[in-house]
Design a protein around this motif. Structure first.
Motif, PDB file in Angstrom:
ATOM      1  N   LYS A   3       0.842  -1.201   0.000  1.00 43.90           N
ATOM      2  CA  LYS A   3       0.000   0.000   0.000  1.00 43.90           C
ATOM      3  C   LYS A   3       0.877   1.251   0.000  1.00 43.90           C
ATOM      4  CE  LYS A   3      -4.037  -1.969   2.147  1.00 43.90           C
ATOM      5  NZ  LYS A   3      -4.570  -2.435   3.410  1.00 43.90           N
ATOM      6  N   HIS A 154      -9.022   4.789   6.775  1.00 39.87           N
ATOM      7  CA  HIS A 154      -9.278   3.844   5.690  1.00 39.87           C
ATOM      8  C   HIS A 154     -10.031   4.483   4.534  1.00 39.87           C
ATOM      9  CE1 HIS A 154      -7.486   0.360   7.382  1.00 39.87           C
ATOM     10  NE2 HIS A 154      -8.205   0.427   8.488  1.00 39.87           N
ATOM     11  N   SER A 157      -7.838   7.034   2.684  1.00 36.12           N
ATOM     12  CA  SER A 157      -6.789   6.312   1.957  1.00 36.12           C
ATOM     13  C   SER A 157      -7.354   5.633   0.719  1.00 36.12           C
ATOM     14  CB  SER A 157      -6.139   5.249   2.852  1.00 36.12           C
ATOM     15  OG  SER A 157      -5.529   5.853   3.968  1.00 36.12           O
ATOM     16  N   SER A 158      -8.566   5.086   0.851  1.00 34.88           N
ATOM     17  CA  SER A 158      -9.143   4.383  -0.300  1.00 34.88           C
ATOM     18  C   SER A 158      -9.393   5.358  -1.451  1.00 34.88           C
ATOM     19  CB  SER A 158     -10.427   3.645   0.095  1.00 34.88           C
ATOM     20  OG  SER A 158     -11.523   4.536   0.151  1.00 34.88           O
ATOM     21  N   ASP A 161      -5.993   5.775  -2.923  1.00 37.99           N
ATOM     22  CA  ASP A 161      -5.617   4.509  -3.587  1.00 37.99           C
ATOM     23  C   ASP A 161      -6.252   4.406  -4.968  1.00 37.99           C
ATOM     24  OD1 ASP A 161      -4.394   3.680  -1.254  1.00 37.99           O
ATOM     25  OD2 ASP A 161      -5.946   2.223  -0.696  1.00 37.99           O
TER      26      ASP A 161
ATOM     27  N   ARG B 158     -15.251   0.317  -1.517  1.00 37.92           N
ATOM     28  CA  ARG B 158     -13.942   0.888  -1.184  1.00 37.92           C
ATOM     29  C   ARG B 158     -13.348   0.221   0.054  1.00 37.92           C
ATOM     30  NH1 ARG B 158     -15.823   7.156  -2.559  1.00 37.92           N
ATOM     31  NH2 ARG B 158     -15.850   6.840  -4.815  1.00 37.92           N
ATOM     32  N   TYR B 159     -14.194  -0.086   1.019  1.00 33.93           N
ATOM     33  CA  TYR B 159     -13.716  -0.785   2.217  1.00 33.93           C
ATOM     34  C   TYR B 159     -13.180  -2.170   1.867  1.00 33.93           C
ATOM     35  CZ  TYR B 159     -14.402   2.005   6.393  1.00 33.93           C
ATOM     36  OH  TYR B 159     -14.243   2.932   7.391  1.00 33.93           O
ATOM     37  N   ARG B 162      -9.887  -1.845   0.014  1.00 32.57           N
ATOM     38  CA  ARG B 162      -8.863  -1.432   0.959  1.00 32.57           C
ATOM     39  C   ARG B 162      -8.385  -2.618   1.793  1.00 32.57           C
ATOM     40  NH1 ARG B 162      -5.064   2.350   1.803  1.00 32.57           N
ATOM     41  NH2 ARG B 162      -4.541   2.281   3.996  1.00 32.57           N
TER      42      ARG B 162
END
Lengths: 204, 388, 85
Positions: A3, A154, A157-158, A161, B158-159, B162
């Motif tokens: 990541k 999270h 960040s997603s 990402d 998205r979760y 991730r």
């Protein structure tokens, strides 16, 4: 797959009559209540944005925190700043919900106000910030029982990402009767404090 | 990259308490909208889709509840229960729960409510659902106006991407309340007739109540037969006005663009659009402009508001479920209430329910605060083989 | 009529939260929307509520409002003719 790492560029607090940026106190007000205090913040930072006075308390709080943080970032006008907004709080828009509720309680003075009703959604403050800073970007508002660094970490960040945003303005903006608290931070791929749940909690 | 699917699903609405029944009603072009004359809700008569209290009570009683639950909680629990059971998944720490709602238990603020006013806090709604089913993780409550239902699928996806969860249950719901009706009425946004999305005679929305649930998962095991793959999704703010739709449809345009880019598909690959279509003059016009800018002016399109009204935080999820069934049944569902074009740009509004081979649909929603969300779904063709 | 106009100016400022504007700064014939006071669609709806609440005038068609809310002058005239309280 490894990541990528992200960084916190800057952060801002508005709570207990105080505005601070990156841990440095910028303004201490002495208002007897939130509306007076936040107006003094508006004056102090010389915002000149008449629409501010039409906002509900939650939007004023979120707006000023974003203002303090994004002014420092010197966003270029005329360019697309793809900064996503990911906010959360505990009380949703209940402060304004109660006002709307009171306006319809008594059948003899039943005058619901459109200018109040429109703020009975927590994400309206995201709209206000998007309008001011011309952010055509991802927006989402979440509700938790308390500050939830893990979720903020999270979800923001997603977005990075998946290249849904270049940067994310993220944080906790809560207002419930006399209690208020804003903590916003900007996450990016640039340098800064290494982004982690621990880092969020220590800055909060 | 991990594929993400939307699988088991349920709708609790006035047209039925499970997806099959509700979809059959839509296929038969039955509207759930009816005239309500109840001064305790609104001083003037209005059209809405309202759940039958008796039916809800009976169905909920069958779940053997041990505590008292609000009306919205009962709807959401009833909806989610079917999906949780169908999934056959153990609710361990790899399973998430996302709740989409605009106002939650807002009726708890009313003087007549038997529930404490604290019940109006949305995190409480999260805890109630978490405890009822025994989820291990705290519920993620999303309250992002009228895009909440579809954005919740994005959040779940998205979760999973991730790596936080493998499966996420998503439930959306909102009620027809005095709170909501008085507000939309003050906005002069309520139609006095059943709503007519995209029609030249449209004059506003009808409010509806519903709960809808889906399982979002990265696992191909035990997929439902209507399962779809989430090819792409995106959200974008208009940065224009907090209640008025953008004149250029900028946010909607960009959100569709973002979803299509991620999906790596072309406009010609989209078989139909399940659009928002609230039937307000400005919203529908904005959509027509955005879709034409995207080259989607000729793509078959419907709004399901003529069947359910605007179910607010549930709408995007509910309409996604109907879209999944539409693909599975290879049938385009009629956009109820539409007769004559009422937008400055052309739209291919679905006039009658028609069989057609379908693979991919685009779902869109727009809401107060200037938010717009889009998602592209593709049917899982050989779900039987894929489930192995 | 003059009093009503002053009253309306005060109410517009208060109800619509026009923080930096004073009664003296609003001319009777200043356009309220567009380039004038810069009011928007929510303000227009809010003025409709004000007509109902303070003067007992109910507008069922929001389009009607656009004409009535052109300026304080026109608003005052309309209220004089239609008020029920």
């Amino acid at each position: 797959m490894k990541k990528p790492t992200y960084h916190i560029k800057s952060y801002c607090h508005i709570r207990e009559n105080t505005v601070s940026l990156n841990g440095v106190e910028l303004f201490v007000g002495n208002g007897p209540n939130f509306p007076v205090f936040i107006k003094s913040v508006y004056k102090k930072f010389k915002v000149d944005y008449p629409k501010f006075f039409k906002m509900d308390n939650l939007s004023k709080l979120a707006f000023m925190a974003a203002e303090v943080l994004l002014t420092k970032e010197n966003l270029g006008s005329g360019v697309d700043n793809n900064i996503a907004l990911v906010f959360a709080n505990r009380a949703s828009s209940l402060d304004t919900d109660r006002k709307h509720g009171a306006s319809i309680e008594d059948d003899n003075s039943y005058y619901p106000s459109p200018a109040v009703f429109v703020y009975t959604l927590p994400n309206i403050c995201l709209g206000e910030i998007s309008i001011k800073h011309k952010l055509f970007s991802e927006n989402s508002f979440f509700i938790f029982d308390g500050f939830n660094a893990e979720h903020l970490f999270h979800y923001s960040s997603s977005l990075l990402d998946l290249n849904k945003a270049e940067e994310v303005l993220c944080g906790w903006v809560d207002l419930d009767e006399n209690n208020y608290e804003a903590f916003l931070y900007l996450v990016s791929k640039d340098v800064g404090t290494k982004y982690s749940v621990k880092a969020i909690n220590s800055l909060y | 990259m991990t594929k993400i699917y939307v699988s088991h699903n349920n709708i609790v609405s006035c047209l039925g308490l499970d997806s099959e029944t509700v979809v059959n009603a839509v296929r038969d072009e039955l509207s759930g909208l009816g005239l309500v004359e109840d001064a305790a809700l609104l001083p003037v008569p209005f059209y809405a889709s309202v759940l039958d209290r008796e039916k809800l009570t009976v169905a909920f009683h069958n779940l053997n509840p041990k505590k008292n639950y609000t009306r919205l909680e009962r709807m959401m629990i009833l909806s989610l229960d079917e999906v949780v059971k169908a999934s056959k998944l153990p609710l361990n720490d790899r399973v998430g729960l996302v709740i989409a709602t605009t106002k939650g238990n807002i009726d708890a603020l009313e003087g007549a409510s038997p529930f404490p006013r604290e019940r109006a806090y949305l995190a409480q709604l999260g805890m109630v659902l978490k405890d009822f089913f025994g989820f291990q993780n705290e519920a993620i409550v999303l309250s992002n106006a009228c895009v909440s239902g579809i954005l919740a699928i994005s959040v779940a996806k998205r979760y999973i991407r991730r790596g936080v969860y493998d499966h996420v249950f998503v439930v959306g719901g909102d009620l027809v309340t005095k709170f909501i009706l008085s507000g939309f009425n003050s906005f002069q946004a309520l139609s006095t007739m059943p709503c007519k999305p995209y029609d030249e005679g449209r004059s506003g929305i009808n409010i509806g109540e519903a709960a809808a649930s889906v399982l979002v998962t990265s696992s191909k095991e035990n997929l439902a037969e209507q399962s779809v793959e989430v090819l792409g999704e995106g959200t974008c703010n208009d940065a224009n006005h907090i209640s008025g739709p953008s004149r250029s449809g900028e946010g909607l345009y960009r959100s569709v663009h973002s979803a299509m880019q991620e999906a790596r598909i072309d406009v010609k690959d989209i078989d139909f659009i399940s659009a928002h279509g609230t039937a307000t003059v400005f919203n529908d016009e904005m959509e027509a402009i955005a879709f034409n800018r995207l080259g989607l002016g000729r793509t078959p399109l419907n709004s399901l508001k003529g069947y359910f009204g605007h179910t607010l935080g549930a709408s995007g999820l509910l309409e996604t479920v109907i879209g999944m069934h539409s693909l599975h049944q290879n049938t385009l569902f009629r956009s109820l209430g539409y007769e004559t074009r009422g937008t400055s740009q052309p739209l291919n509004v679905i006039h009658r329910t028609t069989p057609r081979e379908l693979n991919v649909f685009l779902k869109t929603a727009s809401g107060f605060g200037g938010c717009n969300t889009s998602a592209v779904f593709k049917r899982v063709k050989d779900w039987n083989k894929e489930r192995r | 009529m003059g009093d009503l106009k002053e009253e309306l100016k005060g109410k517009i400022i208060e109800q619509l939260n026009l923080e930096d504007i004073t009664v003296a700064e609003i001319a009777d014939d200043d356009p309220l929307f567009g380039d004038g006071l810069g009011l928007d669609s929510i303000d227009a709806l809010e003025l409709i509520v004000m007509l109902d609440k303070d003067y007992g005038i109910r507008l069922s068609d929001p389009k009607e409002g656009r004409k009535i809310f052109e300026s304080v002058e026109i608003m005052a005239k309309y209220i004089e003719e239609h008020r029920t309280k």
